[in-house]
Design a protein around this motif. Structure first.
Motif, mmCIF file in Angstrom:
data_model
loop_
_atom_site.group_PDB
_atom_site.id
_atom_site.type_symbol
_atom_site.label_atom_id
_atom_site.label_comp_id
_atom_site.label_asym_id
_atom_site.label_seq_id
_atom_site.Cartn_x
_atom_site.Cartn_y
_atom_site.Cartn_z
ATOM 1 N N ARG A 85 6.644 54.996 12.035
ATOM 2 C CA ARG A 85 7.753 55.498 11.216
ATOM 3 C C ARG A 85 9.079 54.791 11.493
ATOM 4 N NH1 ARG A 85 7.311 59.609 7.877
ATOM 5 N NH2 ARG A 85 5.384 60.825 7.857
ATOM 6 N N THR A 90 9.981 50.125 6.779
ATOM 7 C CA THR A 90 10.112 51.437 6.142
ATOM 8 C C THR A 90 11.415 51.551 5.362
ATOM 9 O OG1 THR A 90 11.096 52.361 8.156
ATOM 10 C CG2 THR A 90 8.705 52.546 7.904
ATOM 11 N N HIS A 155 -4.217 59.817 7.961
ATOM 12 C CA HIS A 155 -2.791 60.150 8.072
ATOM 13 C C HIS A 155 -2.462 60.733 9.442
ATOM 14 C CE1 HIS A 155 1.163 61.738 7.149
ATOM 15 N NE2 HIS A 155 0.755 62.931 7.555
ATOM 16 N N LYS A 157 1.279 62.038 11.701
ATOM 17 C CA LYS A 157 2.696 62.349 11.553
ATOM 18 C C LYS A 157 3.592 61.226 12.065
ATOM 19 C CE LYS A 157 2.211 67.387 11.719
ATOM 20 N NZ LYS A 157 2.602 68.634 12.422
ATOM 21 N N THR A 160 3.469 55.988 8.816
ATOM 22 C CA THR A 160 3.737 56.049 7.385
ATOM 23 C C THR A 160 3.183 54.785 6.754
ATOM 24 O OG1 THR A 160 5.444 56.422 5.708
ATOM 25 C CG2 THR A 160 6.014 54.954 7.526
ATOM 26 N N HIS A 161 3.363 54.630 5.446
ATOM 27 C CA HIS A 161 2.834 53.436 4.775
ATOM 28 C C HIS A 161 3.764 53.049 3.638
ATOM 29 C CE1 HIS A 161 1.420 56.003 1.474
ATOM 30 N NE2 HIS A 161 0.915 56.815 2.386
#
Length: 254
Positions: A85, A90, A155, A157, A160-161
């Motif tokens: 993340r 991102t 997935h 926590k 992310t992607h």
């Protein structure tokens, strides 16, 4: 069918990331007496189950050997890069392969994208599975490029992607051995293609209503043109007469 007989079943194999729930639900509604059994198998093993006769049809990843299988392409997935993340990419809505030039891009042995040239820097070893590669991404060892469904399947926590442009894509298809196109396979094809129960290509069609003969239709039209009811019967409230009662002025009493 007697109580001791087992109803015929339909065996469906599907690969990780593919969700057959909607089609299974429709199958159970339309064919409640035909059990549908599901088997999840790795992408490189699903086609083998079909060839061995251990499954009747499969939701598999393309390509498939079209000399052996019949296949109906269903959709093509978006390709994404899975990152921690706090990764720099991102900040962008979409990533390019050039944005990964300084990253170690993991390439698991069960990769389904078929890269000709993987972006970024290669890892010293290839992870055995996509799940293993996701663990390495979480540990900060590299990033991973996969179809969107696999990113969602694994997935976490802390990950992310982002969509990855100019990358190979993975297509999903319904496939079955060409020489084993059974009635049950045809039933499932109809469900996947969105055919209704009464579809002309469905297997559980309802009989169509008989159309009135031309002579009957012509007679009904003539009766309507003459002011008579379409059914040819008497009018209600006239005592059986088709004429309207005459009206006059009321007589005075003498």
């Amino acid at each position: 069918m007697t109580g001791s007989e087992v109803p015929p079943s339909f065996r469906l194999v599907y690969v990780p990331g593919v969700m057959p729930d909607k089609w299974v639900r429709i199958w159970n509604e339309r064919l409640p007496d035909v059990p549908l059994t599901l088997t999840q198998a790795p992408a490189d093993a699903a086609q083998g189950l079909l060839l061995s006769g251990d499954a009747d049809a499969g939701l598999v990843r393309l390509p498939v050997d079209r000399t052996v299988f019949s296949a109906i392409p269903l959709y093509t997935e978006q390709t994404v890069v899975v990152v921690p993340r706090d990764h720099l990419v991102t900040a962008a809505d979409e990533v390019t392969p050039g944005d990964l030039a300084d990253d170690i891009v993991l390439h698991p042995l069960d990769d389904v994208l078929g890269w000709e040239a993987l972006p970024g820097r290669p890892a010293l070893e290839r992870p055995a599975t996509t799940a293993d590669a996701v663990e390495l991404v979480a540990a900060g060892i590299g990033v991973l490029v996969v179809p969107l469904s696999l990113a969602r399947l694994h997935h976490r926590k802390d990950l992310t992607h982002r969509p990855l442009a100019d990358a190979p894509e993975s297509g999903v298809a319904l496939a079955w051995p060409e020489e084993a196109t059974t009635d049950r396979v045809e039933d499932f094809i109809g469900i996947v293609r969105g055919r209704t129960v009464n579809s002309t290509r469905g297997r559980t069609r309802q009989p169509a209503q008989e159309k009135p003969r031309r002579a009957d239709r012509d007679g009904a039209r003539r009766q309507q043109a003459a002011g008579g009811p379409a059914g040819g019967g008497r009018r209600k409230g006239t005592g059986g007469s088709s004429k309207t009662p005459r009206r006059g002025r009321p007589r005075r009493r003498s």
